[in-house]
Write a protein that holds these residues in place. Structure first.
Motif, PDB file in Angstrom:
ATOM      1  N   PRO A 165       0.815  -1.222   0.000  1.00  0.00           N
ATOM      2  CA  PRO A 165       0.000   0.000   0.000  1.00  0.00           C
ATOM      3  C   PRO A 165       0.844   1.266   0.000  1.00  0.00           C
ATOM      4  O   PRO A 165       0.492   2.258  -0.638  1.00  0.00           O
ATOM      5  CB  PRO A 165      -0.795  -0.110   1.301  1.00  0.00           C
ATOM      6  N   ALA A 166       1.980   1.211   0.690  1.00  0.00           N
ATOM      7  CA  ALA A 166       2.843   2.385   0.758  1.00  0.00           C
ATOM      8  C   ALA A 166       3.387   2.756  -0.614  1.00  0.00           C
ATOM      9  O   ALA A 166       3.561   3.938  -0.923  1.00  0.00           O
ATOM     10  CB  ALA A 166       3.980   2.131   1.741  1.00  0.00           C
ATOM     11  N   PHE A 167       3.637   1.736  -1.437  1.00  0.00           N
ATOM     12  CA  PHE A 167       4.141   2.013  -2.791  1.00  0.00           C
ATOM     13  C   PHE A 167       3.003   2.390  -3.732  1.00  0.00           C
ATOM     14  O   PHE A 167       3.145   3.246  -4.578  1.00  0.00           O
ATOM     15  CB  PHE A 167       4.858   0.777  -3.344  1.00  0.00           C
ATOM     16  N   ARG A 168       1.862   1.719  -3.549  1.00  0.00           N
ATOM     17  CA  ARG A 168       0.755   1.907  -4.472  1.00  0.00           C
ATOM     18  C   ARG A 168       0.250   3.348  -4.468  1.00  0.00           C
ATOM     19  O   ARG A 168      -0.109   3.891  -5.498  1.00  0.00           O
ATOM     20  CB  ARG A 168      -0.367   0.948  -4.116  1.00  0.00           C
ATOM     21  N   MET A 169       0.231   3.970  -3.270  1.00  0.00           N
ATOM     22  CA  MET A 169      -0.308   5.333  -3.199  1.00  0.00           C
ATOM     23  C   MET A 169       0.553   6.316  -3.987  1.00  0.00           C
ATOM     24  O   MET A 169       0.104   7.386  -4.365  1.00  0.00           O
ATOM     25  CB  MET A 169      -0.478   5.795  -1.756  1.00  0.00           C
ATOM     26  N   LEU A 170       1.809   5.935  -4.250  1.00  0.00           N
ATOM     27  CA  LEU A 170       2.688   6.848  -4.978  1.00  0.00           C
ATOM     28  C   LEU A 170       2.346   6.901  -6.463  1.00  0.00           C
ATOM     29  O   LEU A 170       2.519   7.918  -7.113  1.00  0.00           O
ATOM     30  CB  LEU A 170       4.142   6.407  -4.821  1.00  0.00           C
ATOM     31  N   SER A 171       1.851   5.784  -6.985  1.00  0.00           N
ATOM     32  CA  SER A 171       1.721   5.698  -8.443  1.00  0.00           C
ATOM     33  C   SER A 171       0.329   6.054  -8.937  1.00  0.00           C
ATOM     34  O   SER A 171       0.090   6.083 -10.124  1.00  0.00           O
ATOM     35  CB  SER A 171       2.067   4.282  -8.895  1.00  0.00           C
ATOM     36  N   ASP A 172      -0.597   6.362  -8.053  1.00  0.00           N
ATOM     37  CA  ASP A 172      -1.976   6.431  -8.562  1.00  0.00           C
ATOM     38  C   ASP A 172      -2.394   7.778  -9.127  1.00  0.00           C
ATOM     39  O   ASP A 172      -3.453   7.883  -9.688  1.00  0.00           O
ATOM     40  CB  ASP A 172      -2.965   5.960  -7.506  1.00  0.00           C
ATOM     41  N   ASP A 173      -1.598   8.815  -8.944  1.00  0.00           N
ATOM     42  CA  ASP A 173      -2.157  10.043  -9.499  1.00  0.00           C
ATOM     43  C   ASP A 173      -1.383  10.605 -10.685  1.00  0.00           C
ATOM     44  O   ASP A 173      -1.438  11.781 -10.976  1.00  0.00           O
ATOM     45  CB  ASP A 173      -2.476  11.078  -8.417  1.00  0.00           C
ATOM     46  N   LYS A 174      -0.693   9.740 -11.386  1.00  0.00           N
ATOM     47  CA  LYS A 174      -0.149  10.183 -12.673  1.00  0.00           C
ATOM     48  C   LYS A 174      -1.321  10.305 -13.638  1.00  0.00           C
ATOM     49  O   LYS A 174      -2.068   9.343 -13.820  1.00  0.00           O
ATOM     50  CB  LYS A 174       0.855   9.151 -13.205  1.00  0.00           C
ATOM     51  N   PRO A 175      -1.494  11.479 -14.220  1.00  0.00           N
ATOM     52  CA  PRO A 175      -2.659  11.636 -15.095  1.00  0.00           C
ATOM     53  C   PRO A 175      -2.556  10.711 -16.309  1.00  0.00           C
ATOM     54  O   PRO A 175      -1.523  10.664 -16.965  1.00  0.00           O
ATOM     55  CB  PRO A 175      -2.611  13.102 -15.501  1.00  0.00           C
ATOM     56  N   PHE A 176      -3.623   9.972 -16.546  1.00  0.00           N
ATOM     57  CA  PHE A 176      -3.675   9.079 -17.702  1.00  0.00           C
ATOM     58  C   PHE A 176      -4.262   9.783 -18.904  1.00  0.00           C
ATOM     59  O   PHE A 176      -4.615   9.151 -19.878  1.00  0.00           O
ATOM     60  CB  PHE A 176      -4.518   7.839 -17.373  1.00  0.00           C
ATOM     61  N   GLU A 177      -4.370  11.063 -18.798  1.00  0.00           N
ATOM     62  CA  GLU A 177      -5.009  11.877 -19.825  1.00  0.00           C
ATOM     63  C   GLU A 177      -4.481  11.532 -21.219  1.00  0.00           C
ATOM     64  O   GLU A 177      -5.238  11.187 -22.108  1.00  0.00           O
ATOM     65  CB  GLU A 177      -4.736  13.342 -19.502  1.00  0.00           C
ATOM     66  N   LYS A 178      -3.141  11.616 -21.343  1.00  0.00           N
ATOM     67  CA  LYS A 178      -2.557  11.393 -22.665  1.00  0.00           C
ATOM     68  C   LYS A 178      -2.741   9.950 -23.093  1.00  0.00           C
ATOM     69  O   LYS A 178      -3.084   9.666 -24.224  1.00  0.00           O
ATOM     70  CB  LYS A 178      -1.079  11.761 -22.655  1.00  0.00           C
ATOM     71  N   THR A 179      -2.532   9.044 -22.131  1.00  0.00           N
ATOM     72  CA  THR A 179      -2.706   7.626 -22.421  1.00  0.00           C
ATOM     73  C   THR A 179      -4.114   7.383 -22.946  1.00  0.00           C
ATOM     74  O   THR A 179      -4.307   6.663 -23.924  1.00  0.00           O
ATOM     75  CB  THR A 179      -2.529   6.804 -21.129  1.00  0.00           C
ATOM     76  N   ILE A 180      -5.062   8.044 -22.297  1.00  0.00           N
ATOM     77  CA  ILE A 180      -6.455   7.803 -22.657  1.00  0.00           C
ATOM     78  C   ILE A 180      -6.757   8.379 -24.033  1.00  0.00           C
ATOM     79  O   ILE A 180      -7.377   7.722 -24.869  1.00  0.00           O
ATOM     80  CB  ILE A 180      -7.400   8.405 -21.595  1.00  0.00           C
ATOM     81  N   GLU A 181      -6.267   9.597 -24.240  1.00  0.00           N
ATOM     82  CA  GLU A 181      -6.504  10.198 -25.565  1.00  0.00           C
ATOM     83  C   GLU A 181      -5.977   9.295 -26.664  1.00  0.00           C
ATOM     84  O   GLU A 181      -6.645   9.035 -27.643  1.00  0.00           O
ATOM     85  CB  GLU A 181      -5.794  11.559 -25.648  1.00  0.00           C
ATOM     86  N   LYS A 182      -4.746   8.814 -26.437  1.00  0.00           N
ATOM     87  CA  LYS A 182      -4.166   7.927 -27.450  1.00  0.00           C
ATOM     88  C   LYS A 182      -4.915   6.613 -27.483  1.00  0.00           C
ATOM     89  O   LYS A 182      -5.080   6.006 -28.524  1.00  0.00           O
ATOM     90  CB  LYS A 182      -2.683   7.683 -27.138  1.00  0.00           C
ATOM     91  N   ALA A 183      -5.357   6.201 -26.306  1.00  0.00           N
ATOM     92  CA  ALA A 183      -6.026   4.915 -26.218  1.00  0.00           C
ATOM     93  C   ALA A 183      -7.257   4.863 -27.101  1.00  0.00           C
ATOM     94  O   ALA A 183      -7.524   3.842 -27.735  1.00  0.00           O
ATOM     95  CB  ALA A 183      -6.415   4.629 -24.779  1.00  0.00           C
TER      96      ALA A 183
END
Lengths: 755, 85
Positions: free
Chosen positions: B37-55
């Motif tokens: 959990p300590a590691f997971r909370m670090l990675s969750d707020d990278k915006p997926f905006e670009k990934t999604i647009e491309k997706a």
């Protein structure tokens, strides 16, 4: 087996950052207001004339405004901003309801404005940090419930099964603050802006400090610890040093904190075992508090160079350091022998500010420096200004804390100084101990000003940051899987527990109720705490009216009404206060600070005319006094018409007023006012003074400590004579060391007597 | 101080409840995973905006994201089952 579930479709969502932005801006605004009011109040202590002779600018009115604004307006908005920001991201879910978010925001700001206006106007319940009158208390409850629903709604809709440690701290905050606020604020209204506390005397004191201490614990500590567990790892992009420790930290902290309240009432008329209980739990708090501090600081290990460079980390790291310092000092001050010196002095004031400025302000600064650039999709305007702010604030805070240490220890020692040769007080005039610490009041005021300046620098820096941000930004969209309720089949124990916020909430409530029940319930259940004494009678109607003026002017902010069973206090003020003496005090007025002397036995100590001249110009009778003048008490008419209603409410609260007392309240009050006016007329005061507010106030002050007065006085004189006899041997140089022994023994002996 | 006759049993009962809860939860293995959990909370707020647009344009991108999260999850389970065995 759950291979199929990992194929679940991704859900798109975005965050309600508008709400976070609003709370962030409100934090900046109210922070400046709270600190400005604090600085004015600090200068008023250094020189009373700073109040400009304005009724609403006196220290007694500003101090409640300062504390309420700092705690509920500044820290409150900061908590809401940080909580809503981190909650959404940790839950991968948008805030539950836009309407609730807006209601929460505007409702809270309206409460703050209402609080500012009413506190300055003198509407006060007379209970520290809970001065707001009943209609505002109800509004607070409503807004808090809206916050809770919004919070738990978001939590239930989360897309991340595991509940991160920060959220537990938020849950503890929401549940406990609701409980504290409701229980402590219970009162019966007299009018729209006046009510009397449901509790009286020792019981009121116990509940008030259970609330007061836990306001610190669950409003200024647990939410900020939650924020620490989110923002420090985020800011440095490293996991928390030990997640295991954070869980231990949480459970131990919430369980222990709730018991520590009685440490505010050491050596008072509270039962001694309860005082000891409070002390033991306060000392136990050392462990979890320092565990949390170490956990926060060690997260920064190996990256201290970034603490030097980045304002975010600089503020967060310093805040945690101050948290460690304040939580070291707190248990220390809870030790009875230390408290004996420190209680009622500025040491406590310094301790509180190392917490609120060092921990809460610096945490808030770090959080805002992290959040604001992210929320507005830009970079910080000036790192250099951030550093300047940091150093200005830190130097200001250190000046504040150090001056209060010096002032506290100086005054505390002067109060207790007894000449071993004569057995009398070295500084019998209280005002001597006040004049001595005035230079420290100047240092404190300057330190406070530096802290205010540092805050204004932050407002400028963040204002520029927001202004330079690109306009019209589209909301960012995120994607995540939804969590399947059936998925948790293989999960056990704590993982399962974390998946059930409702269960978790119930457990937290339970942990809190345990502490609450054991400490408070007894005071309802049995009157064994209070030694009933037939000679204690309710206040006369006029005295009651005077008491309400005493509360309105915030006299309790500077004057205690609780003489501790210590030799020096007995010499200075008289016999120690007994619980039986305040059984009809709704609310209690024991106080927490002696900027001026204790008033528990001031009745009949001075003639009426002395009080008259003292309230008009304190320096006329006490040269060097720093008390403000109260000229408006001599112009405003006393409102006696409402007295029957007041007596009726008191009767409902269990104060033995008869129906006849209620019916004749106004006539009775007028008669007593006339009598006081006559004694004043002997000194040439015009008779028209009889319907002015000064008269009920004099009546109240002259009543203080009178019920047991004569009995106690003779008892006390005998005891002091005995002690003086004991001290005679001390003049013999051989037994000089033993000369202190009677002094040391006396308090213990006396505590037994009062129980 | 008759009140102590009520107070002491209540305190002992409640303290006992918490001790029991702690022992039960420890035995139940609830403190098994205190790392992820300590590691997971670090990675969750990278915006997926670009990934999604491309997706939306290229579905492949989306499956990459899924693959990553799946990988995390399997690792996670390995740790879980590994400690239990």
């Amino acid at each position: 087996m759950s291979d199929t579930t990992t194929q679940t479709q991704l859900e798109s969502f975005s965050y309600d950052d508008k709400t976070v932005k609003l709370f962030s801006i409100a934090t900046l605004l109210w922070g400046a207001v709270a600190m400005l009011v604090g600085v004015i109040a600090a200068f008023e202590l250094a020189n009373w004339k700073v109040n400009l002779g304005l009724e609403w600018m006196t220290f007694g009115r500003l101090r409640p405004l300062h504390t309420n604004a700092a705690i509920f307006a500044f820290a409150g908005n900061a908590i809401f901003a940080g909580t809503y920001y981190s909650l959404q991201r940790l839950c991968k879910a948008r805030l539950f309801s836009k309407a609730l978010s807006r209601f929460h925001f505007w409702g809270w700001q309206a409460i703050i404005v209402a609080a500012a206006v009413t506190l300055l106007a003198g509407f006060s319940t007379g209970k520290e940090y809970a001065e707001l009158e009943w209609p505002i208390d109800i509004a607070i409850t409503l807004v808090w419930v809206a916050f809770a629903v919004n919070f738990f709604g978001t939590l239930f809709r989360r897309r991340e099964k595991h509940i991160y440690v920060a959220i537990w701290f938020y849950i503890a905050t929401i549940v406990t603050v609701a409980l504290l606020h409701i229980v402590n604020s219970l009162s019966i209204p007299v009018s729209l802006m006046k009510s009397y506390s449901l509790y009286a005397g020792a019981q009121d004191a116990l509940i008030q400090w259970w609330y007061g201490h836990n306001a610190v614990a669950f409003f200024l500590t647990t939410p900020f610890l939650g924020l620490m567990y989110y923002f420090i790892p985020k800011a440095i992009n490293r996991p928390i040093y030990s997640y295991r420790l954070s869980i231990v930290h949480f459970w131990s902290l919430v369980f222990i904190y709730i018991w520590a309240g009685p440490h505010h009432l050491l050596y008072t008329a509270l039962p001694e075992w309860l005082q000891t209980l409070g002390m033991v739990f306060s000392i136990s708090l050392w462990a979890p508090s320092w565990g949390g501090m170490i956990n926060g600081l060690l997260t920064l290990r190996g990256a201290w160079d970034r603490v030097r460079r980045e304002p975010v980390l600089k503020f967060l790291a310093t805040a945690v350091t101050f948290y460690g310092m304040a939580t070291f000092e707190g248990p220390l001050l809870s030790i009875k022998s230390v408290n004996q010196l420190a209680h009622y002095t500025d040491w406590i004031v310094g301790h509180v500010h190392s917490g609120t400025i060092g921990w809460n302000y610096f945490m808030t600064a770090g959080i805002l420096f992290y959040m604001v650039p992210k929320l507005w999709n830009t970079t910080l305007y000036s790192v250099k200004l951030g550093n300047i702010q940091f150093w200005t604030g830190t130097v200001g805070l250190l000046l504040y804390i150090v001056s209060m240490w010096v002032s506290g220890v100086t005054q505390g020692s002067m109060w207790q100084a007894i000449d071993p040769a004569t057995g009398t007080l070295v500084y019998p005039d209280f005002v001597e101990t006040v004049v001595r610490i005035i230079p420290m009041y100047w240092v404190r005021a300057i330190g406070g000003t530096l802290v205010l300046i540092s805050f204004l620098i932050m407002i400028y820096n963040l204002g520029k940051t927001i202004k330079n941000a690109p306009k019209d930004q589209p909301e960012q969209v995120f994607q995540a899987k939804s969590i399947e309720p059936s998925e948790g089949g293989h999960e056990k124990g704590h993982r399962k527990l974390e998946g059930l916020p409702a269960v978790f909430t119930v457990l937290t409530v339970l942990a809190i109720i345990v502490g609450t029940t054991i400490e408070i319930l007894p005071s309802f259940m049995a009157n064994t705490f209070v030694q009933k004494n037939e000679s204690v009678k309710p206040y006369t109607p006029l005295e009651l009216a005077g008491r309400d003026i005493y509360i309105r002017e915030g006299c309790y902010n500077c004057h205690s009404q609780m003489i501790r069973p210590l030799v020096a206090e007995r010499l200075r003020y008289g016999a120690p206060s007994q619980a039986a003496e305040s059984v009809y005090d709704h609310p209690f007025q024991w106080g927490s600070r002696r900027i001026g002397p204790d008033l528990a036995r001031v009745g009949s100590k001075y003639p009426n005319m002395w009080h008259y001249r003292h309230m008009l110009d304190p320096r006329a009778v006490v040269p060097g006094s720093i008390m403000p003048s109260y000229p408006w008490l001599f112009q405003k008419k006393s409102q006696l018409e409402i007295l029957p209603k007041k007596l009726q409410v008191m009767q409902a609260l269990g104060v033995p007023y008869s129906q006849e007392d209620i019916d004749t309240a106004v006539a009775n009050a007028k008669e007593q006012a006339e009598m006081i006016a006559e004694t004043l007329a002997e000194s040439g005061v015009p008779a028209s003074i009889k319907d002015k507010q000064i008269i009920p106030l004099i009546a109240y002050l002259q009543r203080l400590g009178m019920d047991l007065g004569t009995d106690l006085k003779y008892e006390e004189e005998d005891k002091l004579a005995e002690m003086a006899a004991g001290d005679d041997s001390a003049t013999d140089p051989d037994s000089e060391a033993s000369g202190e022994l009677p002094a040391e023994d006396a308090p213990a002996e006396d505590t037994e007597v009062t129980q | 101080m008759n009140i102590l006759l009520v107070l002491i049993p209540i305190s002992v009962l409640i303290a006992g409840f918490f001790v029991a809860l702690f022992i039960l939860s420890s035995r139940d293995g609830q403190y098994d995973d205190l790392e992820t959990p300590a590691f997971r909370m670090l990675s969750d707020d990278k915006p997926f905006e670009k990934t999604i647009e491309k997706a939306t344009a290229k579905p492949i991108q989306q499956s990459i994201f899924q693959a990553i999260s799946q990988e995390n999850e399997t690792q996670y389970k390995k740790v879980d089952s590994g400690e239990k065995s």
